[in-house]
Design a protein around this motif. Structure first.
Motif, PDB file in Angstrom:
ATOM      1  N   GLU A 115      -2.756   8.748   2.721  1.00 42.70           N
ATOM      2  CA  GLU A 115      -1.299   8.930   2.291  1.00 42.70           C
ATOM      3  C   GLU A 115      -0.390   9.226   3.342  1.00 42.70           C
ATOM      4  O   GLU A 115      -0.648   9.916   4.147  1.00 42.70           O
ATOM      5  N   ASN A 116       0.901   8.539   3.364  1.00 42.06           N
ATOM      6  CA  ASN A 116       1.857   8.688   4.157  1.00 42.06           C
ATOM      7  C   ASN A 116       1.444   7.994   5.602  1.00 42.06           C
ATOM      8  O   ASN A 116       1.701   8.420   6.647  1.00 42.06           O
ATOM      9  N   ASN A 126       2.272   5.021   6.611  1.00 42.00           N
ATOM     10  CA  ASN A 126       2.964   3.923   6.828  1.00 42.00           C
ATOM     11  C   ASN A 126       2.975   3.456   8.327  1.00 42.00           C
ATOM     12  O   ASN A 126       3.276   4.130   9.195  1.00 42.00           O
ATOM     13  N   GLY A 127       2.602   2.173   8.552  1.00 42.74           N
ATOM     14  CA  GLY A 127       2.850   1.672   9.947  1.00 42.74           C
ATOM     15  C   GLY A 127       1.367   1.842  10.990  1.00 42.74           C
ATOM     16  O   GLY A 127       1.398   1.024  11.920  1.00 42.74           O
ATOM     17  N   ASP A 185       0.545   0.510   4.533  1.00 44.14           N
ATOM     18  CA  ASP A 185       1.739   1.032   3.405  1.00 44.14           C
ATOM     19  C   ASP A 185       1.771   2.464   3.246  1.00 44.14           C
ATOM     20  O   ASP A 185       1.022   3.044   3.959  1.00 44.14           O
ATOM     21  N   LYS A 186       2.353   2.920   2.293  1.00 45.02           N
ATOM     22  CA  LYS A 186       2.418   4.446   2.038  1.00 45.02           C
ATOM     23  C   LYS A 186       1.100   5.019   1.637  1.00 45.02           C
ATOM     24  O   LYS A 186       0.564   5.937   2.241  1.00 45.02           O
ATOM     25  N   TYR A 187       0.212   4.055   0.905  1.00 45.37           N
ATOM     26  CA  TYR A 187      -1.190   4.470   0.544  1.00 45.37           C
ATOM     27  C   TYR A 187      -2.225   3.546   1.389  1.00 45.37           C
ATOM     28  O   TYR A 187      -1.755   2.405   1.177  1.00 45.37           O
ATOM     29  N   ASP A 188      -3.161   3.930   1.447  1.00 49.59           N
ATOM     30  CA  ASP A 188      -4.428   3.059   1.873  1.00 49.59           C
ATOM     31  C   ASP A 188      -5.642   3.728   1.300  1.00 49.59           C
ATOM     32  O   ASP A 188      -6.096   4.922   1.470  1.00 49.59           O
ATOM     33  N   CYS A 195       3.033   3.652  13.379  1.00 51.01           N
ATOM     34  CA  CYS A 195       2.978   4.969  12.317  1.00 51.01           C
ATOM     35  C   CYS A 195       3.787   6.362  13.005  1.00 51.01           C
ATOM     36  O   CYS A 195       3.215   6.536  14.088  1.00 51.01           O
ATOM     37  N   GLN A 203      -0.824  -1.044  -3.620  1.00 54.02           N
ATOM     38  CA  GLN A 203      -0.458   0.050  -3.777  1.00 54.02           C
ATOM     39  C   GLN A 203      -0.474   0.778  -5.434  1.00 54.02           C
ATOM     40  O   GLN A 203      -0.526   1.820  -5.704  1.00 54.02           O
TER      41      GLN A 203
END
Length: 311
Positions: free
Chosen positions: A43-44, A46-47, A60-63, A80, A125
């Motif tokens: 979580e969080n 991103n990138g 993205d925000k979640y993986d 990120c 997501q």
């Protein structure tokens, strides 16, 4: 070529799974593989960039991914900039879900998920948001029997999701989901053991007590592939693995994987992978070199642990 580290997980023979939860501000664990399956939720992130087999994707925000045993994987910092990346990782042995259990009627969706996990499975997501609470429940449930049940429940719920896709290409992982046919599985096991040899249609047909013509039609109907295409995919799968994992020459790999001449090997490889064997090796090297830290940073994996437990 960047080294793929073989990780020895802390799981003992009688353990059900290993759980690690951490908050971190960087991705710096090198590309690695291990004998256990891995469920990884971030979580969080991103990138950040995720590598599973020959697949590379930006987070993205979640993986949420489920990665099969022996399949190389890793996460890179890339773009990120988040400082509060939450990661929950569960590693478990393949026999936690035995073949005999997965063959039961009630386990159809779970069996399909486990087959796809051999290539790596990534959830979208929406699925991540839906499963997030169940994932977190595993950490709050008292360790022991009920936590194992929570893991089974999570895996089953994951298997019901439609919002997911497989990651590594079939030729790279060479594991193709097979139908519930004893004859097909018997032939597939034989091919896996003898892919380096000259395999004839007659011997495979005899193996399952069918005529060559009937068996050829039966195999295509059940797998969606002709026998020759299936055999080529298996051989190319082993070939691509050797291109990544070894320093063998193209010629050596060609004959070691059951192809009878280099030109045929190159032609088949380019048809399936849209590049030559040498280009595949170079492309894979270029995608990984310079992006992964060296083995000396392996201890950083535990630096931000909040919780580590073996169940």
């Amino acid at each position: 070529m960047s080294e793929v580290i073989t990780e020895i997980t802390p799981l003992a023979e009688k353990d059900c799974f290993y759980l690690a939860e951490r908050v971190k501000d960087k991705f710096n664990y090198p590309l690695h593989r291990h004998n256990e399956l891995e469920l990884n939720f971030i979580e969080n992130g991103n990138g950040a960039r995720r590598i599973v087999g020959d697949n590379i994707e930006i987070l993205d925000k979640y993986d949420l991914v489920l990665i099969g045993a022996g399949l190389e994987h890793g996460w890179e910092q890339h773009e990120c900039k988040m400082k509060n990346v939450h990661e929950l990782m569960i590693q478990f042995p393949a026999d936690l879900l035995s073949d005999s259990l997965l063959r039961k009627n009630q386990m159809d969706s779970l069996r399909h998920l486990m087959e796809n996990a051999k290539r790596g499975v990534s959830f979208g997501q929406d699925a991540c948001r839906l499963l997030r609470e169940r994932i977190q429940e595993i950490t709050t449930t008292k360790a022991g029997f009920y936590r194992v049940i929570k893991l089974y429940e999570l895996l089953y719920e994951m298997s019901l999701q439609k919002d997911y896709h497989v990651l590594s290409s079939n030729p790279f992982s060479y594991t193709t989901p097979l139908p519930d046919s004893r004859r097909v599985r018997k032939v597939a096991e034989y091919i896996e053991k003898h892919f380096q040899d000259d395999i004839r249609l007659n011997e495979l047909a005899d193996l399952v007590s069918m005529t060559p013509t009937s068996f050829s039609r039966f195999f295509k109907l059940r797998t969606g592939k002709s026998l020759s295409d299936y055999l080529i995919d298996v051989r190319l799968g082993h070939a691509t693995r050797k291109l990544v994992d070894s320093t063998m020459s193209i010629v050596e790999i060609c004959y070691d994987c059951g192809f009878n001449n280099v030109s045929n090997f190159n032609r088949m490889f380019k048809k399936k992978k849209k590049c030559t064997p040498s280009q595949f090796r170079e492309n894979y090297k270029n995608r990984l070199d310079g992006n992964l830290v060296n083995e000396s940073s392996i201890s950083d994996k535990d630096k931000y642990h909040k919780k580590k437990e073996i169940v």
